[in-house]
Design a protein around this motif. Structure first.
Motif, PDB file in Angstrom:
ATOM      1  N   TRP A 439      15.021  40.930  27.973  1.00 35.64           N
ATOM      2  CA  TRP A 439      15.259  40.503  29.353  1.00 35.64           C
ATOM      3  C   TRP A 439      16.620  40.996  29.838  1.00 35.64           C
ATOM      4  CZ3 TRP A 439      18.888  36.841  31.256  1.00 35.64           C
ATOM      5  CH2 TRP A 439      18.643  36.309  32.517  1.00 35.64           C
ATOM      6  N   ILE A 440      17.625  40.875  29.009  1.00 34.77           N
ATOM      7  CA  ILE A 440      18.963  41.353  29.390  1.00 34.77           C
ATOM      8  C   ILE A 440      18.947  42.864  29.589  1.00 34.77           C
ATOM      9  CG2 ILE A 440      21.364  41.610  28.641  1.00 34.77           C
ATOM     10  CD1 ILE A 440      21.036  38.973  27.084  1.00 34.77           C
ATOM     11  N   ALA A 441      18.321  43.576  28.658  1.00 33.83           N
ATOM     12  CA  ALA A 441      18.348  45.039  28.678  1.00 33.83           C
ATOM     13  C   ALA A 441      17.482  45.636  29.777  1.00 33.83           C
ATOM     14  CB  ALA A 441      17.898  45.576  27.319  1.00 33.83           C
ATOM     15  N   THR A 442      16.430  44.922  30.187  1.00 33.43           N
ATOM     16  CA  THR A 442      15.495  45.458  31.175  1.00 33.43           C
ATOM     17  C   THR A 442      16.017  45.339  32.603  1.00 33.43           C
ATOM     18  OG1 THR A 442      13.657  44.884  29.708  1.00 33.43           O
ATOM     19  CG2 THR A 442      13.082  45.331  31.968  1.00 33.43           C
ATOM     20  N   GLY A 446      12.839  43.334  37.573  1.00 33.72           N
ATOM     21  CA  GLY A 446      12.325  41.979  37.524  1.00 33.72           C
ATOM     22  C   GLY A 446      10.833  41.896  37.299  1.00 33.72           C
ATOM     23  N   GLN A 447      10.083  42.924  37.706  1.00 35.66           N
ATOM     24  CA  GLN A 447       8.640  42.887  37.512  1.00 35.66           C
ATOM     25  C   GLN A 447       8.293  42.836  36.021  1.00 35.66           C
ATOM     26  OE1 GLN A 447       5.921  42.424  39.293  1.00 35.66           O
ATOM     27  NE2 GLN A 447       4.752  42.637  37.399  1.00 35.66           N
ATOM     28  N   GLU A 448       8.911  43.701  35.233  1.00 30.35           N
ATOM     29  CA  GLU A 448       8.630  43.716  33.799  1.00 30.35           C
ATOM     30  C   GLU A 448       9.142  42.430  33.138  1.00 30.35           C
ATOM     31  OE1 GLU A 448       6.814  45.036  30.476  1.00 30.35           O
ATOM     32  OE2 GLU A 448       6.663  45.832  32.516  1.00 30.35           O
ATOM     33  N   ALA A 449      10.294  41.959  33.567  1.00 36.50           N
ATOM     34  CA  ALA A 449      10.846  40.724  33.005  1.00 36.50           C
ATOM     35  C   ALA A 449       9.960  39.523  33.325  1.00 36.50           C
ATOM     36  CB  ALA A 449      12.259  40.495  33.542  1.00 36.50           C
ATOM     37  N   TRP A 450       9.442  39.463  34.550  1.00 34.25           N
ATOM     38  CA  TRP A 450       8.556  38.366  34.939  1.00 34.25           C
ATOM     39  C   TRP A 450       7.269  38.384  34.107  1.00 34.25           C
ATOM     40  CZ3 TRP A 450       4.558  38.722  39.286  1.00 34.25           C
ATOM     41  CH2 TRP A 450       3.950  37.473  39.514  1.00 34.25           C
ATOM     42  N   SER A 451       6.732  39.585  33.874  1.00 35.27           N
ATOM     43  CA  SER A 451       5.510  39.694  33.074  1.00 35.27           C
ATOM     44  C   SER A 451       5.732  39.186  31.654  1.00 35.27           C
ATOM     45  CB  SER A 451       5.018  41.144  33.047  1.00 35.27           C
ATOM     46  OG  SER A 451       4.579  41.550  34.329  1.00 35.27           O
ATOM     47  N   GLU A 452       6.842  39.558  31.060  1.00 39.00           N
ATOM     48  CA  GLU A 452       7.109  39.117  29.691  1.00 39.00           C
ATOM     49  C   GLU A 452       7.397  37.619  29.624  1.00 39.00           C
ATOM     50  OE1 GLU A 452       7.251  41.670  26.470  1.00 39.00           O
ATOM     51  OE2 GLU A 452       5.653  41.218  27.894  1.00 39.00           O
ATOM     52  N   PHE A 453       8.002  37.080  30.661  1.00 40.84           N
ATOM     53  CA  PHE A 453       8.214  35.629  30.721  1.00 40.84           C
ATOM     54  C   PHE A 453       6.873  34.904  30.762  1.00 40.84           C
ATOM     55  CE2 PHE A 453       8.402  31.879  33.538  1.00 40.84           C
ATOM     56  CZ  PHE A 453       9.191  31.047  32.751  1.00 40.84           C
ATOM     57  N   ARG A 455       4.028  36.031  29.628  1.00 43.49           N
ATOM     58  CA  ARG A 455       3.307  36.224  28.372  1.00 43.49           C
ATOM     59  C   ARG A 455       3.849  35.347  27.260  1.00 43.49           C
ATOM     60  NH1 ARG A 455       3.862  39.427  23.644  1.00 43.49           N
ATOM     61  NH2 ARG A 455       5.813  40.359  24.410  1.00 43.49           N
ATOM     62  N   THR A 456       5.166  35.236  27.146  1.00 47.22           N
ATOM     63  CA  THR A 456       5.775  34.581  25.977  1.00 47.22           C
ATOM     64  C   THR A 456       6.441  33.248  26.268  1.00 47.22           C
ATOM     65  OG1 THR A 456       7.935  35.638  26.294  1.00 47.22           O
ATOM     66  CG2 THR A 456       6.288  36.883  25.031  1.00 47.22           C
ATOM     67  N   GLY A 457       6.802  32.992  27.535  1.00 49.81           N
ATOM     68  CA  GLY A 457       7.598  31.805  27.857  1.00 49.81           C
ATOM     69  C   GLY A 457       9.083  32.027  27.677  1.00 49.81           C
ATOM     70  N   TYR A 458       9.494  33.262  27.369  1.00 51.64           N
ATOM     71  CA  TYR A 458      10.901  33.586  27.133  1.00 51.64           C
ATOM     72  C   TYR A 458      11.373  34.679  28.092  1.00 51.64           C
ATOM     73  CZ  TYR A 458       9.897  31.206  22.699  1.00 51.64           C
ATOM     74  OH  TYR A 458       9.511  30.296  21.753  1.00 51.64           O
ATOM     75  N   PRO A 459      12.691  34.681  28.378  1.00 48.27           N
ATOM     76  CA  PRO A 459      13.653  33.649  27.995  1.00 48.27           C
ATOM     77  C   PRO A 459      13.364  32.356  28.739  1.00 48.27           C
ATOM     78  CG  PRO A 459      14.660  35.133  29.570  1.00 48.27           C
ATOM     79  CD  PRO A 459      13.313  35.704  29.260  1.00 48.27           C
ATOM     80  N   LYS A 460      13.838  31.261  28.194  1.00 49.56           N
ATOM     81  CA  LYS A 460      13.675  29.982  28.879  1.00 49.56           C
ATOM     82  C   LYS A 460      14.565  29.977  30.117  1.00 49.56           C
ATOM     83  CE  LYS A 460      12.504  27.484  24.652  1.00 49.56           C
ATOM     84  NZ  LYS A 460      12.910  26.436  23.670  1.00 49.56           N
ATOM     85  N   LEU A 461      13.956  29.674  31.264  1.00 51.33           N
ATOM     86  CA  LEU A 461      14.651  29.762  32.546  1.00 51.33           C
ATOM     87  C   LEU A 461      14.732  28.396  33.220  1.00 51.33           C
ATOM     88  CD1 LEU A 461      12.844  32.957  33.941  1.00 51.33           C
ATOM     89  CD2 LEU A 461      15.044  32.867  32.734  1.00 51.33           C
ATOM     90  N   PHE A 462      15.713  28.261  34.121  1.00 48.80           N
ATOM     91  CA  PHE A 462      15.826  27.032  34.913  1.00 48.80           C
ATOM     92  C   PHE A 462      14.609  26.895  35.821  1.00 48.80           C
ATOM     93  CE2 PHE A 462      20.497  28.080  34.412  1.00 48.80           C
ATOM     94  CZ  PHE A 462      20.764  27.046  33.531  1.00 48.80           C
ATOM     95  N   ARG A 463      14.152  25.689  36.030  1.00 49.82           N
ATOM     96  CA  ARG A 463      13.059  25.425  36.945  1.00 49.82           C
ATOM     97  C   ARG A 463      13.600  25.228  38.361  1.00 49.82           C
ATOM     98  NH1 ARG A 463      10.918  27.446  33.256  1.00 49.82           N
ATOM     99  NH2 ARG A 463       9.495  26.449  31.772  1.00 49.82           N
ATOM    100  N   ILE A 464      12.767  25.546  39.342  1.00 51.57           N
ATOM    101  CA  ILE A 464      13.203  25.335  40.721  1.00 51.57           C
ATOM    102  C   ILE A 464      13.187  23.841  41.036  1.00 51.57           C
ATOM    103  CG2 ILE A 464      12.278  27.593  41.347  1.00 51.57           C
ATOM    104  CD1 ILE A 464      10.096  26.109  42.959  1.00 51.57           C
ATOM    105  N   THR A 465      13.929  23.445  42.053  1.00 55.99           N
ATOM    106  CA  THR A 465      13.999  22.028  42.420  1.00 55.99           C
ATOM    107  C   THR A 465      13.338  21.742  43.758  1.00 55.99           C
ATOM    108  OG1 THR A 465      16.132  22.292  43.557  1.00 55.99           O
ATOM    109  CG2 THR A 465      16.191  21.788  41.186  1.00 55.99           C
TER     110      THR A 465
END
Length: 522
Positions: A439-442, A446-453, A455-465
């Protein structure tokens, strides 16, 4: 941030129209000073002109508002990378009030400006100039991987058929993408072995510079990315395709000289324009938490210091209540990483992390999971021109830090990611480390990072409020896909109906894609 108004005097909206839009390419591409069709065909100009648009349209790199609609207002925020802290009159995808007027643009643009052109290449080159057909297939897969990972079912095998186009399921699309890469890699590899002079050189706007072998490496790396995407839904297929990619004669991207990128023809970086000229794109709180907690030197390459806390790099939490468009205007804007005018289609670091995960799953990836993971971090450090990789890799203490909002303490949040950088002993924890570092390196894709999130649930991200989806989209799970294009709904309703039939749920942002299965990573 200014949301520039779309202005097009003419555009073909439905897929049927997308094909007809390109019917006059023969006329448009004629040399008006006397070159015949035969002359154009001899020089491949009737094919080259159709491939060229892909270099600026795959990731739109020359028109800022178009990139904004293609990706910035969706995945760039949902990935945790960056945010647009304005609600545009109460509407903002980042608070899950999905805007149909924005969210179909990626689909429409890909089909009109890339897929329709590549269909023409197929008609003109297949069986006659197969090196160009092979090239077009690699670009088609790169394009459609993004589209299917945004929307799910899409038009693939039936594009250009008589009548309104029906959709393939995502499983069918992935199966066909693997087959298309088979053809491309086999054809170009044979031409390399025969020492054929490249026919791509004058047209290729990428860092491959026309090299057949570099395009084969990129195709193999795409195959590896696709294989990993299906690792939970079809692990045997994933293993087969991943090992095929890594062990093919020309292999995958392995040095930073292999990084697949293009230079914007206008020397423009659209993300930088949105952040600075428009003054409305800021670092996400997740980047501050994760990179700031690790003391990661890439943070200062990606983002500039804020003025809200002078000298500190401060992110904005996505999906909160934004009192005014200027409330968070003094937070961190983009840094040197997005000032180069270059767009990365795939990095060598990403490929090492893909191989690391494959090795963690027991696949033959040409190295151990740990060695490949560490090579990925080193490759990313080198790509971003920062030092200290060895000390960073050895750190088993630093973790992502809590987020503090200096404007509104109600937005403060405890760090949700708890992993260190140093390689560990637990399989699931090591996967989280791999995906977090990928995620850091990509960044900034954001499209590729969102897809991997997803698929895997990682990295763990803050939820919206501030979830404004009306109960459709879960705050815990976030957006899982984009609804089908509104233009498709209006102009190809039978096609959309066929897509919904194989989607596995309603056409909304909560329905999981085929590969986004609700099961453990191992």
């Amino acid at each position: 941030m200014t949301l520039n108004k779309i202005k097009r005097t003419a555009i073909c909206f439905s897929l049927l129209a997308a094909v007809s839009c390109t019917d006059n390419f023969e006329e448009l591409n004629q040399n008006q000073v006397g070159a015949t069709t035969a002359d154009l065909e001899q020089n491949f100009n009737n094919i080259k002109s159709l491939i060229k648009p892909a270099f600026t349209r795959l990731y739109i790199s020359d028109v800022t508002w178009q990139y904004q609609l293609q990706q910035s207002l969706q995945a760039d925020g949902w990935s945790g990378y960056m945010t647009t802290p304005n609600e545009f009159g109460g509407v903002n995808n980042h608070n899950y009030a999905l805007n149909a007027g924005w969210n179909g643009y990626a689909w429409d643009d890909a089909y009109v400006n890339i897929i329709a052109n590549l269909h023409k290449v197929k008609q003109r080159a297949e069986g006659k100039y197969d090196q160009f057909y092979a090239w077009s297939l690699i670009i088609k897969v790169a394009t459609m991987q993004r589209i299917t990972d945004m929307y799910g079912p899409a038009v693939y095998s039936k594009f250009g058929a008589e009548g309104l186009a029906t959709y393939d399921s995502q499983e069918e699309i992935y199966t066909q993408m693997f087959k298309d890469l088979d053809f491309a890699v086999t054809d170009l590899s044979a031409r390399i072995a025969a020492k054929e002079e490249s026919k791509f050189t004058q047209t290729d706007q990428s860092s491959c510079a026309g090299s057949y072998s570099q395009w084969v490496k990129y195709a193999n790396s795409l195959r590896l990315r696709l294989a990993m995407r299906v690792s939970k839904v079809n692990p045997s297929l994933a293993k087969t395709e991943a090992e095929k990619a890594v062990n093919q004669t020309y292999g995958v991207l392995s040095t930073n000289a292999d990084v697949m990128k293009i230079k914007s023809p206008l020397d423009l970086n659209v993300i930088d324009v949105m952040s600075h000229a428009w003054g409305g794109l800021f670092m996400g709180a997740d980047m501050e938490s994760i990179l700031g907690g690790y003391g990661d030197p890439r943070l200062a390459k990606y983002w500039n210091p804020s003025t809200i806390v002078p000298g500190e790099i401060k992110g904005v939490r996505t999906g909160i209540v934004y009192p005014t468009p200027s409330t968070y205007a003094a937070f961190s804007q983009t840094g040197d990483r997005t000032k180069t005018g270059e767009v990365t289609w795939m990095s060598t670091a990403e490929v090492y992390f893909l191989r690391a995960e494959g090795a963690l799953r027991g696949w033959n990836m040409g190295g151990t999971a740990q060695s490949l993971y560490e090579s990925g971090i080193k490759a990313s450090f080198e790509q971003n021109g920062v030092a200290g990789a060895d000390a960073y890799l050895a750190d088993n203490t630093k973790m992502p830090k809590n987020y503090v909002d200096p404007i509104n303490a109600a937005n403060n949040a405890a760090a949700v990611s708890k992993v260190t950088v140093a390689w560990g002993t637990d399989k699931e924890v090591n996967l989280e480390k791999i995906i977090t570092q990928k995620w850091i390196a990509t960044y900034p894709d954001g499209q590729e990072a969102w897809s991997e999130f997803r698929r895997t649930g990682y990295p763990k991200l803050f939820r919206i409020t501030n979830n404004k989806s009306g109960g459709v989209i879960s705050t815990e799970l976030g957006v899982r896909r984009l609804p089908f294009s509104a233009n498709e709904v209006a102009n190809n309703p039978k096609g959309v109906e066929s897509g919904v039939a194989v989607l596995g749920g309603p056409d909304n942002g909560a329905t999981r894609l085929w590969w986004d299965v609700n099961k453990a990573n191992f």
